[in-house]
Design a protein around this motif. Structure first.
Motif, PDB file in Angstrom:
ATOM      1  N   ILE A 196      12.063   7.623  -6.979  1.00 54.90           N
ATOM      2  CA  ILE A 196      12.232   6.703  -8.096  1.00 54.90           C
ATOM      3  C   ILE A 196      12.211   7.503  -9.394  1.00 54.90           C
ATOM      4  O   ILE A 196      11.243   8.239  -9.636  1.00 54.90           O
ATOM      5  CB  ILE A 196      11.057   5.685  -8.101  1.00 54.90           C
TER       6      ILE A 196
ATOM      7  N   LEU B  46      12.988  -0.597  -8.043  1.00 51.55           N
ATOM      8  CA  LEU B  46      11.642  -0.306  -7.540  1.00 51.55           C
ATOM      9  C   LEU B  46      10.680  -0.064  -8.701  1.00 51.55           C
ATOM     10  O   LEU B  46       9.593  -0.626  -8.766  1.00 51.55           O
ATOM     11  CB  LEU B  46      11.660   0.915  -6.619  1.00 51.55           C
ATOM     12  N   ARG B  47      11.115   0.804  -9.642  1.00 54.48           N
ATOM     13  CA  ARG B  47      10.221   1.204 -10.732  1.00 54.48           C
ATOM     14  C   ARG B  47       9.788   0.019 -11.592  1.00 54.48           C
ATOM     15  O   ARG B  47       8.607  -0.138 -11.901  1.00 54.48           O
ATOM     16  CB  ARG B  47      10.903   2.250 -11.624  1.00 54.48           C
TER      17      ARG B  47
ATOM     18  N   LEU C 282       7.406  -2.360  -9.820  1.00 49.69           N
ATOM     19  CA  LEU C 282       6.105  -1.693  -9.649  1.00 49.69           C
ATOM     20  C   LEU C 282       5.320  -1.668 -10.954  1.00 49.69           C
ATOM     21  O   LEU C 282       4.103  -1.464 -10.957  1.00 49.69           O
ATOM     22  CB  LEU C 282       6.301  -0.253  -9.130  1.00 49.69           C
TER      23      LEU C 282
ATOM     24  N   GLN D  63      15.253  -0.484   0.910  1.00 47.65           N
ATOM     25  CA  GLN D  63      14.420  -0.153  -0.257  1.00 47.65           C
ATOM     26  C   GLN D  63      13.541  -1.355  -0.598  1.00 47.65           C
ATOM     27  O   GLN D  63      12.347  -1.226  -0.871  1.00 47.65           O
ATOM     28  CB  GLN D  63      15.289   0.153  -1.487  1.00 47.65           C
TER      29      GLN D  63
ATOM     30  N   LEU E 163       9.490  -1.938  -0.674  1.00 44.69           N
ATOM     31  CA  LEU E 163       8.784  -2.448  -1.859  1.00 44.69           C
ATOM     32  C   LEU E 163       7.892  -3.629  -1.465  1.00 44.69           C
ATOM     33  O   LEU E 163       6.740  -3.721  -1.910  1.00 44.69           O
ATOM     34  CB  LEU E 163       9.803  -2.892  -2.917  1.00 44.69           C
TER      35      LEU E 163
ATOM     36  N   ILE F 141       8.034   5.525  -2.387  1.00 46.18           N
ATOM     37  CA  ILE F 141       7.345   4.625  -3.332  1.00 46.18           C
ATOM     38  C   ILE F 141       5.922   5.124  -3.583  1.00 46.18           C
ATOM     39  O   ILE F 141       5.448   5.154  -4.731  1.00 46.18           O
ATOM     40  CB  ILE F 141       7.347   3.176  -2.787  1.00 46.18           C
TER      41      ILE F 141
ATOM     42  N   HIS G 154       5.787   7.884  -6.047  1.00 44.30           N
ATOM     43  CA  HIS G 154       5.934   7.372  -7.413  1.00 44.30           C
ATOM     44  C   HIS G 154       4.606   6.781  -7.913  1.00 44.30           C
ATOM     45  O   HIS G 154       4.194   7.044  -9.051  1.00 44.30           O
ATOM     46  CB  HIS G 154       7.022   6.295  -7.443  1.00 44.30           C
TER      47      HIS G 154
END
Lengths: 335, 335
Positions: free
Chosen positions: A187, A204-205, A208, A264, A268, A319, A322
């Motif tokens: 990410i 994703l970022r 999150l 993905q 998540l 993930i 990250h």
């Protein structure tokens, strides 16, 4: 030793500089000088005891990069590039930075190693960050290192040309070069950039961090990923490994993880729960879909693996990297 | 129509101009203007009823090739190159002509087709003569069109970069381009040039003219050949075929004949007898042997064949083409 990073203000460049600063060495040799070059002044990394030099310059301007090479750095990381979306939108700028800039750098090294050879021998290690965008559809199921490069973007064309130059300059003995084709970095921390691949990280970022994200393609889109931590690992390994093992085939695809956007999202869900997934908004974008449809989906990277390059094996792992490296190990508390 | 040949004073360029002059048409359209460009003034071909323009210029000098493109030729044959041996010996000259010259040409066309689009639409056909030197050993038994380009000469590197540019400029819509990888042209008429591949022709042409020739490699060396007549045929077909059939994969290997030096010599013996063969002197040359060892030996050209490109199927045929086209059908009378 003296290490030069060109593109040091970019995401990978900053992480690489940070890692070198903490390690204080590369391949067992102490790092005395770290030169950080980019279009803008790069921040000095924390915790470095050696000398940091910064240079703000445009590598596409004749005569600029020569100044960096005149100091004869032992290792040169060439990470500077106009990213794919921007190189497609601005034809001239993409060729100026990605092709001319790369060639000016290689030429500056050649002239140091030949015309100024009388001074003392000079043959630096050059690590060039190339891209899987050198390949263009239609593809085999897995793209091997011997598959031809028929890019479907100007960015991919420029990177493929850089690879050819790197091989030829290495073969001629002007420097000791290796080109590594980075997977899409996921990410990516920070803000979105102009890369057409940005959404792979955004979806994703942002969730999150408790934020909404836009998904411009379908969930069945398959792509090829590695974490920023892996990218730095590739660069360090490329800078220190024995390049004679490559012969004159100096460019190779790095290991990564082949996953669909749906996979993905499932990862998540497993790591951050349903509320995170709900933050992804589906907004199909034909321009992005068009670019992405020409991209590679899976690779056979047995060559790179046999040479010691490694990457993540699941999106859960990507993930978690990250969350560890960017979020201090913390997930957001959703409302 | 207006046809521009860049590299018109070279062997293939002269033969192409001669053929266009005799035909007076290309793809059913009459040829009104033939522009012949090269470093030196090219000779006007015999028998042409249209207008011949000649231009002596250096395509590696900024601003030169623009003058040729300003006349908006409908078809542009880009044959100009510093050959392999010379590009290896003179690094800067090879890159100047083979890379910069090609890029200046493509840029000039792009600027005509975009900045001056207001005048009227301009999108010429561009036929680029590439080379099998884009490939580098080790090879598969037969090299297919999807094999990667890892040249082992600077010449091959420059041609591979030209191919990438041609594909990208075509994809962006600046021109309609095709790159054809010519086999080694055999039998080259005239005097030897600086190409490292020259001996493949010398050992046939000189004995067929009653002269001695030097063979600098072993008889087991296998290589890939087509006659000058076939080369002209490839160029004409590339200039007239429907390029949509190629998609964006605009570069392809032309058909040819895979033969060893020993097989060449046997064909010479069959066509011209033992006295001709006796004129070949064996003088191994490590420099030539080194270059040639990195060259391709055999190809799978089913793609080109399915698109209508054809070449000779035996060396006897290649020799007979030479005797017909260059020697007026006559063999020498040996003493």
């Amino acid at each position: 030793m003296h290490i030069l990073i060109i593109g040091a203000a970019g995401m990978v460049g900053r992480k690489l500089a940070g890692r070198l600063a903490v390690d204080g060495q590369l391949g067992g040799q102490g790092v005395d000088v770290l030169t950080l070059a980019d279009m803008v002044e790069a921040d000095a990394p924390a915790g470095f005891t050696g000398e940091v030099r910064t240079a703000a310059l445009d590598i596409s301007k004749p005569g600029e990069v020569e100044k960096l090479v005149a100091a004869r750095p032992d290792v040169i990381f060439h990470l500077a590039a106009i990213v794919s979306g921007e190189a497609e939108a601005d034809f001239e700028k993409g060729y100026a930075i990605n092709l001319d800039g790369t060639r000016f750098l290689f030429e500056a090294i050649r002239l140091q190693s030949t015309r100024e050879a009388a001074r003392e021998p000079y043959k630096p290690r050059v690590v060039f960050s190339s891209s899987i965008a050198v390949f263009g559809a239609p593809f085999p199921e897995k793209i091997g290192d011997e598959f031809f490069t028929t890019p479907l973007t100007s960015y991919g064309t420029q990177k493929a040309m850089g690879e050819l130059l790197l091989s030829d300059y290495s073969r001629r003995g002007f420097f000791d070069g290796i080109g590594i084709r980075l997977p899409t970095i996921c990410i990516r921390p920070g803000k979105p950039n102009k890369a057409a691949s940005g959404f792979f990280s955004n979806i994703l970022r942002e969730p999150l961090a408790g934020q909404e994200a836009v998904l411009p393609v379908g969930e069945d889109v398959r792509h090829w990923h590695a974490s920023p931590r892996s990218a730095v690992g590739f660069l360090l390994h490329a800078a220190t490994m024995d390049l004679e093992r490559l012969g004159w085939r100096r460019n190779l695809s790095m290991p990564g993880l082949s996953a669909t956007v749906g996979e993905q999202i499932e990862a998540l869900r497993r790591v951050a729960g349903e509320k995170a997934v709900k933050l992804i908004r589906h907004e199909p974008d034909p321009f992005i879909m068009g670019i992405v449809s020409g991209w590679a989906r899976d690779f056979d990277t047995s060559r790179a693996e046999s040479l010691g390059f490694t990457a993540e094996r699941s999106f859960d792992e990507i993930i978690r990297v990250h969350v560890e490296d960017e979020l201090g190990g913390n997930l957001p508390t959703y409302a």
